[in-house]
Design a protein around this motif. Structure first.
Motif, short mmCIF file in Angstrom:
data_model
loop_
_atom_site.label_atom_id
_atom_site.label_comp_id
_atom_site.label_asym_id
_atom_site.label_seq_id
_atom_site.Cartn_x
_atom_site.Cartn_y
_atom_site.Cartn_z
N GLU A 304 -29.42 45.22 5.39
CA GLU A 304 -28.85 45.21 6.73
C GLU A 304 -29.51 46.26 7.59
N ALA A 305 -29.35 46.09 8.89
CA ALA A 305 -29.78 47.09 9.86
C ALA A 305 -28.61 47.34 10.79
N GLY A 306 -28.43 48.59 11.18
CA GLY A 306 -27.21 48.98 11.86
C GLY A 306 -26.97 48.32 13.20
N PHE A 307 -25.70 48.10 13.50
CA PHE A 307 -25.23 47.59 14.78
C PHE A 307 -25.85 46.21 15.08
N GLY A 308 -26.15 45.91 16.36
CA GLY A 308 -26.58 44.57 16.72
C GLY A 308 -28.08 44.36 16.60
N ALA A 309 -28.49 43.13 16.95
CA ALA A 309 -29.91 42.79 16.89
C ALA A 309 -30.73 43.60 17.88
N ASP A 310 -30.10 44.10 18.95
CA ASP A 310 -30.82 44.90 19.94
C ASP A 310 -31.15 46.30 19.43
N LEU A 311 -30.44 46.76 18.41
CA LEU A 311 -30.68 48.09 17.87
C LEU A 311 -31.30 48.01 16.48
N GLY A 312 -30.49 47.90 15.44
CA GLY A 312 -31.02 47.96 14.08
C GLY A 312 -32.04 46.89 13.76
N ALA A 313 -31.75 45.64 14.12
CA ALA A 313 -32.68 44.56 13.76
C ALA A 313 -34.02 44.72 14.46
N GLU A 314 -33.98 45.07 15.76
CA GLU A 314 -35.24 45.28 16.49
C GLU A 314 -36.06 46.38 15.83
N LYS A 315 -35.38 47.47 15.42
CA LYS A 315 -36.09 48.59 14.81
C LYS A 315 -36.57 48.24 13.40
N PHE A 316 -35.82 47.39 12.70
CA PHE A 316 -36.30 46.91 11.40
C PHE A 316 -37.62 46.18 11.60
#
Length: 561
Positions: A304-316
């Motif tokens: 998982e990546a933290g919070f929403g796609a705009d934060l954790g997923a984008e940074k992943f």
């Protein structure tokens, strides 16, 4: 393995009634040899990746679990990770979980715990939520050793010419304590150091944490630690940890912590819990070493990546996947009816009432997260984390909307049933894993920092542009002159909105992102852009979760959730 079911039980009560397998059995089921296992008691252990078989060239596929913009109602992303992984394992797919370690500060503040919930938990939950195997303490100690050495260098003549006014590194602690955001040190007299203004950050926001989580092995860890910029000289030249000669000592403190921690889910699925940067003030992903070690052992790794796609997923995608070569093969966006209704204007107190219109009004927030993932060349799967009071009509609005837009969608009761409640979602994820993807990063590293930030604001957040404070503009000049333009950007902003205004829910447009400060993290390898009023040292809420925590007469935890 057995547990006493019953949705009336708290997460802690469910965890306490679970009969865990000895960690050696979990390791054996994952294919981890005995000599690579370093037990910390009966139910947790560290794993030395260097002692795994060099002949194992397996590269398991990655399922990244993200979410829509979080709300006070909770979305249960970690719960979804665990339930989905258990369902995949039950289907015959060799599966491992890779999650972040919880920070003690939020556990005693607002969050209360971060190991999943109900029948979808990683255990032992009280150990994981508290001191675990000491990784956070090691990171805190390494960071603070560095700062002690910086101030000692100033005290003993300052051979490097470090400007005390331009030291960018701070001390850290793993606790929410707003009183330490800004402090003055060295006030006792000539023997007590050089007086200067500084402050504290929470350990999860430290660059040492980011380096720890992005390093690919011990040698890379030492290299990255040495490249960290601690501040600037009187001539405005960057001063690094290597200049100070401290990289070796920091690495020594972290040599044990860098080994991933092995635990298990209630259903017995092996899980690595390792590293814990926040996604609103750092890159929000577990360690690269844990993810890739899991990939060497399993066919599918659910992370998982933290919070929403705009934060954790984008940074992943734009940070972790660049450095660790672990691009996701499938992405699940976690949503709840409760969160959709809050984005649709319903108050927390009224979420138990059916409100079909609010669900419809909240859908644009979910839709934007879907579009964000698509921009990386991956068609996402929507996972609806079902709550008891969700109605069939409310769920149908989401599933019908997804079908109309050609998006895979499945409802999962992972809290109440664990993996047994995520069979439909697991089937959808397996289909996604077998479907073609065209993974791409959002921006090229050759672009300027300004171009990267503008791309994020327009293509991810849905905004119009970027405004820089005078301080940020001065730092932009320094970034250009030091040749740091090639680094990716890590935006630190509120998790509650696509904008930097936490009250702007739904899918706002037309806003301009306010960049207050730019901080080069040259060891981690990214530029942090701090927006709005965000702080790297959180405070406790008016009623902290700590007030309900205790131990019973047997010494067992009470009040963790």
């Amino acid at each position: 393995m057995a547990t006493t079911p019953g949705t009336h039980l708290s997460d802690l009560e469910i965890a306490a009634r679970t009969v865990l397998k000895p960690i050696a059995e979990i390791a054996a089921s994952a294919g981890i040899p005995e000599d690579a296992l370093e037990p910390y008691g009966r139910y947790k252990a560290k794993v030395d990746p260097a002692l795994l078989s060099a002949k194992n060239t397996k590269r398991g596929r990655v399922v990244l679990v993200s979410g829509m913009s979080p709300t006070p109602a909770g979305e249960g992303k970690t719960t979804m990770v665990v339930g989905l992984a258990d369902a995949l394992a039950a289907s015959g797919t060799k599966t491992m979980i890779a999650l972040r370690e919880p920070s003690v500060g939020p556990s005693f503040g607002m969050k209360g715990g971060a190991t999943g919930g109900g029948q979808s938990q990683v255990l032992p939950m009280d150990d994981i939520n508290l001191h675990f195997t000491g990784d956070f303490h090691a990171i805190t100690s390494a960071n603070n050793l560095l700062m002690a050495m910086v101030d000692n260098h100033l005290h003993h003549g300052n051979k490097l010419g470090i400007d005390p006014r331009r030291i960018t590194f701070k001390r850290v602690m793993d606790m929410n304590d707003r009183s330490l955001r800004t402090v003055v040190i060295g006030l006792g007299g000539p023997t007590d150091g050089v007086p200067r203004e500084t402050g504290f950050e929470i350990t999860a926001a430290s660059e040492v944490m980011a380096v720890f989580c992005l390093a690919t092995d011990l040698a890379d860890l030492r290299k990255r630690l040495g490249k960290m910029t601690i501040g600037y000289s009187y001539t405005k030249e960057p001063v690094t940890v290597d200049d100070l000669g401290a990289a070796g000592a920091l690495t020594l403190l972290l040599k044990g912590a860098i080994k991933p921690n092995l635990v298990q889910s209630i259903a017995g699925t092996p899980a690595f819990i390792h590293g814990g940067p926040f996604a609103n003030i750092a890159h929000g992903c577990n360690s690269a070493i844990a993810t890739n070690t899991a990939r060497s052992l399993a066919d599918v790794v659910v992370t998982e990546a933290g919070f929403g796609a705009d934060l954790g997923a984008e940074k992943f995608m734009d940070i972790k996947a660049r450095f660790a070569d672990c691009a996701p093969n499938a992405v699940v966006i976690t949503t709840t009816i409760r969160a959709l209704k809050m984005h649709g204007g319903v108050s927390l107190e009224d979420l138990g009432e059916e409100n079909l219109e609010a669900v419809r009004v909240g859908l644009p927030n979910l839709a934007r997260h879907v579009e964000i993932i698509k921009k990386f060349g991956i068609p996402p799967v929507i996972g609806i984390n079902q709550f008891t009071l969700d109605t069939a009509n409310e769920l149908k609005i989401v599933t019908d909307w997804a079908a109309e837009n050609g998006i895979e969608c499945a409802t999962a009761d992972v809290w109440g049933q664990g993996g047994a409640g995520a069979g439909e979602l697991a089937t959808a994820v397996l289909r996604a894993l077998d479907s073609p993807t065209n993974f791409t990063h959002l921006y090229d590293l050759e672009q300027s920092i300004e171009e990267k930030l503008l791309s994020l604001v327009r293509d991810v957040y849905g905004g119009e542009g970027v405004d820089y404070s005078p301080k940020a503009l001065r730092m932009l000049e320094q970034i250009h002159s030091n040749g740091w333009d090639h680094l990716p950007v890590c935006v630190a902003k509120t998790q509650y909105s696509f904008s930097d205004d936490p009250q702007s829910l739904g899918a706002p447009t037309g806003f301009r992102l306010q960049i207050r400060e730019l901080i080069p993290k040259t060891g981690a390898g990214f530029i942090v852009a701090i927006t709005g009023v965000l702080t790297t040292m959180p405070g406790l809420p008016q009623v902290p979760a700590a007030l309900r925590m205790d131990v019973d007469q047997a010494g067992k935890a009470v009040g963790l959730s």
